[in-house]
Design an enzyme around this catalytic site. Sequence first.
Site, PDB file in Angstrom:
ATOM      1  N   ASN A 209       0.823  -1.372   0.080  1.00 45.76           N
ATOM      2  CA  ASN A 209       0.098  -0.172  -0.176  1.00 45.76           C
ATOM      3  C   ASN A 209       0.789   1.208  -0.028  1.00 45.76           C
ATOM      4  O   ASN A 209       1.961   1.193  -0.260  1.00 45.76           O
ATOM      5  CB  ASN A 209      -1.029   0.059   1.129  1.00 45.76           C
ATOM      6  CG  ASN A 209      -0.379   0.031   2.506  1.00 45.76           C
ATOM      7  OD1 ASN A 209       1.095   0.217   2.691  1.00 45.76           O
ATOM      8  ND2 ASN A 209      -0.883  -0.249   3.636  1.00 45.76           N
ATOM      9  N   GLN A 254      -9.475  -5.720 -12.122  1.00 45.81           N
ATOM     10  CA  GLN A 254      -8.501  -4.993 -11.411  1.00 45.81           C
ATOM     11  C   GLN A 254      -9.272  -3.825 -10.262  1.00 45.81           C
ATOM     12  O   GLN A 254      -8.590  -3.822  -9.300  1.00 45.81           O
ATOM     13  CB  GLN A 254      -7.947  -3.854 -12.483  1.00 45.81           C
ATOM     14  CG  GLN A 254      -6.741  -4.478 -13.448  1.00 45.81           C
ATOM     15  CD  GLN A 254      -5.757  -5.322 -12.546  1.00 45.81           C
ATOM     16  OE1 GLN A 254      -4.843  -4.425 -11.886  1.00 45.81           O
ATOM     17  NE2 GLN A 254      -5.771  -6.496 -12.758  1.00 45.81           N
ATOM     18  N   HIS A 257      -9.119  -5.302  -6.549  1.00 48.18           N
ATOM     19  CA  HIS A 257      -8.054  -5.367  -5.883  1.00 48.18           C
ATOM     20  C   HIS A 257      -7.941  -4.393  -4.841  1.00 48.18           C
ATOM     21  O   HIS A 257      -7.503  -4.765  -3.714  1.00 48.18           O
ATOM     22  CB  HIS A 257      -6.753  -4.796  -6.855  1.00 48.18           C
ATOM     23  CG  HIS A 257      -6.137  -6.082  -7.321  1.00 48.18           C
ATOM     24  ND1 HIS A 257      -5.459  -6.899  -6.745  1.00 48.18           N
ATOM     25  CD2 HIS A 257      -5.994  -6.429  -8.675  1.00 48.18           C
ATOM     26  CE1 HIS A 257      -4.925  -7.866  -7.424  1.00 48.18           C
ATOM     27  NE2 HIS A 257      -5.123  -7.594  -8.693  1.00 48.18           N
ATOM     28  N   GLU A 322      -0.160  -0.011 -16.152  1.00 42.30           N
ATOM     29  CA  GLU A 322       0.612  -1.057 -15.657  1.00 42.30           C
ATOM     30  C   GLU A 322       0.257  -2.352 -16.364  1.00 42.30           C
ATOM     31  O   GLU A 322       1.095  -3.133 -16.871  1.00 42.30           O
ATOM     32  CB  GLU A 322       0.108  -1.369 -14.200  1.00 42.30           C
ATOM     33  CG  GLU A 322       0.594  -2.750 -13.645  1.00 42.30           C
ATOM     34  CD  GLU A 322       0.052  -3.038 -12.310  1.00 42.30           C
ATOM     35  OE1 GLU A 322       0.377  -3.697 -11.349  1.00 42.30           O
ATOM     36  OE2 GLU A 322      -1.217  -2.187 -12.019  1.00 42.30           O
ATOM     37  N   GLU A 410      40.106  18.301 -17.144  1.00 43.18           N
ATOM     38  CA  GLU A 410      39.266  18.431 -16.087  1.00 43.18           C
ATOM     39  C   GLU A 410      39.786  18.756 -14.797  1.00 43.18           C
ATOM     40  O   GLU A 410      39.388  18.726 -13.713  1.00 43.18           O
ATOM     41  CB  GLU A 410      38.620  16.706 -15.940  1.00 43.18           C
ATOM     42  CG  GLU A 410      37.659  16.437 -16.939  1.00 43.18           C
ATOM     43  CD  GLU A 410      37.215  15.061 -16.655  1.00 43.18           C
ATOM     44  OE1 GLU A 410      37.496  14.133 -15.689  1.00 43.18           O
ATOM     45  OE2 GLU A 410      36.230  14.594 -17.665  1.00 43.18           O
TER      46      GLU A 410
END
Length: 426
Positions: A209, A254, A257, A322, A410
Amino acid sequence: MIKIVTNSSDFNKYIQSSQTGLVEVERAVRSIINKVREEGEDGLLELRQRFDGVPSARPLRVQAEEINQAYQMVDDSFRRALQQAKENIYRFHRKQERKTWFSTEESGPSLGQLIRPIDRVGIYVPGGTATYPSSVLMNAIPARVAGVKEIAMVTPPDRDGNVPAPTLVAAAEVGITEIYRVGGAHAIAALAYGTRSIKPVDKITGPGNAYVTLAKKQVYGQVGIDMLAGPSEILVVADGNANARFAAADLLSQAEHDVLARPLMVTDSAILAAAVREEIERQLKRLSRQDIARQSIDNHGVIFVENDWENIWQLVNAIAPEHLELLVVNPMKMLGRVRHAGAVFLGPYSPEPVGDYVAGPNHVLPTGGTARFYSPLNVDTFIKKSSVISFSKKDLVKEAENIISLARVEGLDAHARAVQARLEED
């Protein structure tokens, strides 16, 4: 009821709002991580009791007898399905294996790359509102193929401190015996910094989550992470010939879910859009997770209607979903238009759940538009690459002037001297 959007300006507003980031719980997550970091296992157990309701006296680590008992609690059909899924996932990920290589020119330096697995990884397996043994396989199998020796698994238990039997069986089937009954941001902190019982890991993978995602973000640098995953999402691209019943079922797959899941569709047919919306309402009534799916559909579900297919593909790639399903007449022909997607499902008989369970490709995928720069979890996630350089004196002499010139531009005189010293040796 799912929204139908026909105004192209609304498309852009939706895309913009969908990429505003994760839930703003940064401060709470930081407090949780600091508590585990400073108080160790005592802080971890206190947080587990506070958030999961598990008594602090319940051991963190799942015992071997619990895993053995779990096998008695699952039926044969589950075990057969798990075995088949395991074989398919192994087969797919073995094609991703990399080997150490060396290349020696006939007259020149020897160069190469060492491929080494990460020593120890932590995998997060979601829990709470559902059981996800498939996520165990998807996280552990590419790690095993890569050669990772130590895998520690964390997963949220129920309020009695029990981990679902299917999750334990899946872990045992891929050789994971180090399992901890703890979830949330506090579990991520424990994996990153370690406690009395949990040895710190080198990398953390697996979705969770918002608290889990932001915890991974905050511990990145102390450990590696796979990606920052948000709520699950699907984008169904359908032409006027698509089956409305199939499209509705896939959107709901989906939506069930999470209340934050994003079921999206784009089509060139207003007739199909209306039919899919009607079909969603019919199918919703039969779902065991109807309340969750209803909130997802009502709050985050959108069907875009757009006649111009150039605009449709711009929308698809801007969303960078996704899961992307192509319910069109010739999906393989359309595949070339896809630039950004976690996983692509071609045709009416490749629904997204095929990828979740048995097809073989990984179902841990980039979300929230991050498919623009993230890839699915894969074997490369669990390896490190070291460059190997072997110059002879002849090789160094040949390149010395170039190295010295670049070093001096450099302002790094010692770099130049490190080469010059070797040219001046007796």
